[in-house]
Design a protein around this motif. Structure first.
Motif, PDB file in Angstrom:
ATOM      1  N   TYR A 298      91.532  19.599 113.050  1.00  0.00           N
ATOM      2  CA  TYR A 298      90.832  20.160 114.101  1.00  0.00           C
ATOM      3  C   TYR A 298      90.597  18.970 114.989  1.00  0.00           C
ATOM      4  CZ  TYR A 298      86.597  18.703 111.950  1.00  0.00           C
ATOM      5  OH  TYR A 298      85.646  17.868 111.218  1.00  0.00           O
ATOM      6  N   ILE A 299      90.321  19.495 116.259  1.00  0.00           N
ATOM      7  CA  ILE A 299      89.894  18.650 117.442  1.00  0.00           C
ATOM      8  C   ILE A 299      88.631  19.490 117.978  1.00  0.00           C
ATOM      9  CG2 ILE A 299      90.438  17.642 119.669  1.00  0.00           C
ATOM     10  CD1 ILE A 299      93.402  17.847 118.816  1.00  0.00           C
ATOM     11  N   ILE A 300      87.500  18.644 118.228  1.00  0.00           N
ATOM     12  CA  ILE A 300      86.433  19.050 118.795  1.00  0.00           C
ATOM     13  C   ILE A 300      86.512  18.931 120.458  1.00  0.00           C
ATOM     14  CG2 ILE A 300      83.800  18.962 118.998  1.00  0.00           C
ATOM     15  CD1 ILE A 300      83.768  17.810 115.998  1.00  0.00           C
TER      16      ILE A 300
ATOM     17  N   PHE B 155     106.486  25.787 103.959  1.00  0.00           N
ATOM     18  CA  PHE B 155     106.625  24.513 104.404  1.00  0.00           C
ATOM     19  C   PHE B 155     105.320  23.363 104.242  1.00  0.00           C
ATOM     20  CE2 PHE B 155     109.161  27.292 107.101  1.00  0.00           C
ATOM     21  CZ  PHE B 155     110.505  26.881 106.821  1.00  0.00           C
ATOM     22  N   GLY B 156     104.262  24.258 103.780  1.00  0.00           N
ATOM     23  CA  GLY B 156     102.856  23.264 103.697  1.00  0.00           C
ATOM     24  C   GLY B 156     102.137  23.512 104.654  1.00  0.00           C
ATOM     25  N   MET B 157     100.787  22.754 104.763  1.00  0.00           N
ATOM     26  CA  MET B 157      99.891  23.127 105.781  1.00  0.00           C
ATOM     27  C   MET B 157     100.322  22.750 106.980  1.00  0.00           C
ATOM     28  SD  MET B 157      97.583  19.552 105.271  1.00  0.00           S
ATOM     29  CE  MET B 157      96.464  19.932 106.579  1.00  0.00           C
ATOM     30  N   LEU B 158      99.626  23.430 107.912  1.00  0.00           N
ATOM     31  CA  LEU B 158     100.020  23.408 109.353  1.00  0.00           C
ATOM     32  C   LEU B 158      99.710  22.066 109.960  1.00  0.00           C
ATOM     33  CD1 LEU B 158      98.906  27.131 110.641  1.00  0.00           C
ATOM     34  CD2 LEU B 158     101.362  26.383 110.240  1.00  0.00           C
ATOM     35  N   CYS B 159     100.492  21.648 110.780  1.00  0.00           N
ATOM     36  CA  CYS B 159     100.000  20.050 111.317  1.00  0.00           C
ATOM     37  C   CYS B 159      99.612  20.222 112.881  1.00  0.00           C
ATOM     38  CB  CYS B 159     101.398  19.501 111.605  1.00  0.00           C
ATOM     39  SG  CYS B 159     101.953  18.694 109.981  1.00  0.00           S
ATOM     40  N   ASN B 160      99.610  21.537 113.242  1.00  0.00           N
ATOM     41  CA  ASN B 160      98.986  21.891 114.710  1.00  0.00           C
ATOM     42  C   ASN B 160      97.574  22.008 114.583  1.00  0.00           C
ATOM     43  OD1 ASN B 160      98.899  22.235 117.674  1.00  0.00           O
ATOM     44  ND2 ASN B 160      99.713  24.298 117.407  1.00  0.00           N
ATOM     45  N   PRO B 161      96.801  21.083 115.100  1.00  0.00           N
ATOM     46  CA  PRO B 161      95.184  21.254 115.011  1.00  0.00           C
ATOM     47  C   PRO B 161      94.714  22.625 115.732  1.00  0.00           C
ATOM     48  CG  PRO B 161      95.846  19.091 115.584  1.00  0.00           C
ATOM     49  CD  PRO B 161      97.238  20.054 116.141  1.00  0.00           C
ATOM     50  N   ILE B 162      93.644  23.085 115.308  1.00  0.00           N
ATOM     51  CA  ILE B 162      92.730  24.060 115.997  1.00  0.00           C
ATOM     52  C   ILE B 162      92.017  23.413 116.843  1.00  0.00           C
ATOM     53  CG2 ILE B 162      93.134  25.599 114.074  1.00  0.00           C
ATOM     54  CD1 ILE B 162      90.055  25.286 113.324  1.00  0.00           C
ATOM     55  N   LEU B 163      91.553  23.941 117.914  1.00  0.00           N
ATOM     56  CA  LEU B 163      90.450  23.312 118.701  1.00  0.00           C
ATOM     57  C   LEU B 163      89.227  24.023 118.665  1.00  0.00           C
ATOM     58  CD1 LEU B 163      92.345  23.346 122.214  1.00  0.00           C
ATOM     59  CD2 LEU B 163      92.212  21.419 120.514  1.00  0.00           C
TER      60      LEU B 163
ATOM     61  N   LEU C 233      99.150  10.053 123.220  1.00  0.00           N
ATOM     62  CA  LEU C 233      98.109  10.824 122.274  1.00  0.00           C
ATOM     63  C   LEU C 233      97.541   9.664 121.039  1.00  0.00           C
ATOM     64  CD1 LEU C 233      99.908  14.066 121.742  1.00  0.00           C
ATOM     65  CD2 LEU C 233      98.204  13.587 123.733  1.00  0.00           C
ATOM     66  N   ASN C 234      96.170   9.611 121.292  1.00  0.00           N
ATOM     67  CA  ASN C 234      95.741   8.541 120.274  1.00  0.00           C
ATOM     68  C   ASN C 234      95.064   9.317 119.139  1.00  0.00           C
ATOM     69  OD1 ASN C 234      94.598   6.302 119.125  1.00  0.00           O
ATOM     70  ND2 ASN C 234      92.824   6.171 120.361  1.00  0.00           N
ATOM     71  N   PHE C 235      95.586   9.319 117.923  1.00  0.00           N
ATOM     72  CA  PHE C 235      94.675   9.727 116.806  1.00  0.00           C
ATOM     73  C   PHE C 235      93.798   8.756 115.940  1.00  0.00           C
ATOM     74  CE2 PHE C 235      98.582  12.163 117.492  1.00  0.00           C
ATOM     75  CZ  PHE C 235      98.234  13.520 117.323  1.00  0.00           C
ATOM     76  N   ASN C 236      92.528   9.320 115.937  1.00  0.00           N
ATOM     77  CA  ASN C 236      91.372   8.409 115.619  1.00  0.00           C
ATOM     78  C   ASN C 236      90.688   9.384 114.427  1.00  0.00           C
ATOM     79  OD1 ASN C 236      89.112   6.999 115.128  1.00  0.00           O
ATOM     80  ND2 ASN C 236      89.372   5.845 116.845  1.00  0.00           N
TER      81      ASN C 236
ATOM     82  N   ILE D  42      90.379  16.258 109.578  1.00  0.00           N
ATOM     83  CA  ILE D  42      90.990  17.237 108.720  1.00  0.00           C
ATOM     84  C   ILE D  42      89.839  17.640 107.764  1.00  0.00           C
ATOM     85  CG2 ILE D  42      91.710  15.310 107.164  1.00  0.00           C
ATOM     86  CD1 ILE D  42      94.186  16.990 106.481  1.00  0.00           C
ATOM     87  N   THR D  43      89.803  18.615 107.206  1.00  0.00           N
ATOM     88  CA  THR D  43      88.950  19.339 106.346  1.00  0.00           C
ATOM     89  C   THR D  43      89.489  20.297 105.535  1.00  0.00           C
ATOM     90  OG1 THR D  43      86.504  20.061 106.178  1.00  0.00           O
ATOM     91  CG2 THR D  43      88.100  21.063 107.934  1.00  0.00           C
TER      92      THR D  43
END
Length: 257
Positions: free
Chosen positions: A89-91, A55-63, A4-7, A24-25
């Motif tokens: 989030y992921i587009i 625990f803080g903000m969720l790390c699992n992105p929305i689509l 998985l490549n995060f850019n 992130i927004t």
């Protein structure tokens, strides 16, 4: 496992290469719930919000699609709005309601136990007690526990848990002291029967009858320990229980009506 490549610089989902770009927004108003998608579950949102606060903000992105309509993660988005945190989030381009429906069909729906745990975690007293009751009497399934606690109508075996009230978080318990006594009675029958939901529902009806004495029924079972067989329906169970109860009894008792 996929690489998985995060850019954070580009805005394209790359399904073939199995890489994607995560953003992130703080501006959560840019996202829109897709019209026609299944409605969010408020209890799920509340639980996620509690997790964020703990625990803080969720790390699992929305689509989301290119129009910023949520494909997957509407509960996470609403929980983030509720707590005022940023969100990843992921587009994914080209997704519309048809693809979202297909995605929903593959996901596990909430079970009644999910609702029970959610409301109990929120501190709703009746649900806290139901969960504690289940933990004390682990031989019973949720339906039997709710019948014991007078949360459902147990007059007919065909009745299911009233899922509307249960999912709304408005279910109340009845006489808890009697429920505890009846639960212990049922567990004493475990050596004679597997305690199916149908059998337990009929026995609970018997416990409430003025002309039924559990100790007498228990003694009759000791005299004929193989008599308590599986039945196809409630009426057969009533007939069988009445037959066992009247074993070697001069004055017969009617337990079916």
């Amino acid at each position: 496992m996929s690489n998985l490549n995060f850019n954070y610089q580009t805005q394209i989902f790359h399904p073939k290469s199995k890489t994607f770009d995560v953003f992130i927004t703080e501006d959560l108003n840019r996202f829109e719930l897709m019209r026609g998608n299944r409605p969010p579950n408020p209890q799920h949102v509340e639980q996620l919000a509690k997790n964020i606060e703990k625990f803080g903000m969720l790390c699992n992105p929305i689509l989301v699609n290119e129009n910023m309509q949520v494909i997957d993660g509407q509960h996470r988005l609403l929980a983030a709005k509720k707590t005022g945190v940023s969100i990843y989030y992921i587009i994914v381009k080209g997704y519309n309601l048809e693809q979202v429906k297909a995605l929903n069909l593959k996901q596990k729906n909430w079970t009644k136990l999910d609702f029970l745990n959610s409301y109990a975690d929120m501190g709703i007293e009746s649900y806290v007690y139901i969960r504690q009751f289940l933990n004390r009497h682990i031989v019973f399934k949720l339906r039997t526990a709710l019948t014991l606690l007078d949360c459902v109508n147990s007059d007919f075996i065909g009745n299911r848990i009233k899922t509307g009230k249960f999912k709304e978080g408005t279910v109340k318990t009845g006489d808890r002291q009697k429920a505890e006594v009846y639960a212990e009675y049922l567990k004493l029958l475990k050596s004679y029967h597997k305690l199916s939901g149908a059998f337990c529902s009929v026995m609970i009806q018997m416990f409430k009858k003025d002309n039924f004495v559990f100790s007498e029924f228990s003694n009759k079972l000791k005299l004929q320990p193989t008599a308590l067989v599986e039945c196809a329906n409630a009426e057969q169970y009533r007939q069988l229980i009445e037959h066992i109860y009247n074993y070697k009894r001069r004055k017969k008792v009617n337990l079916r009506f």
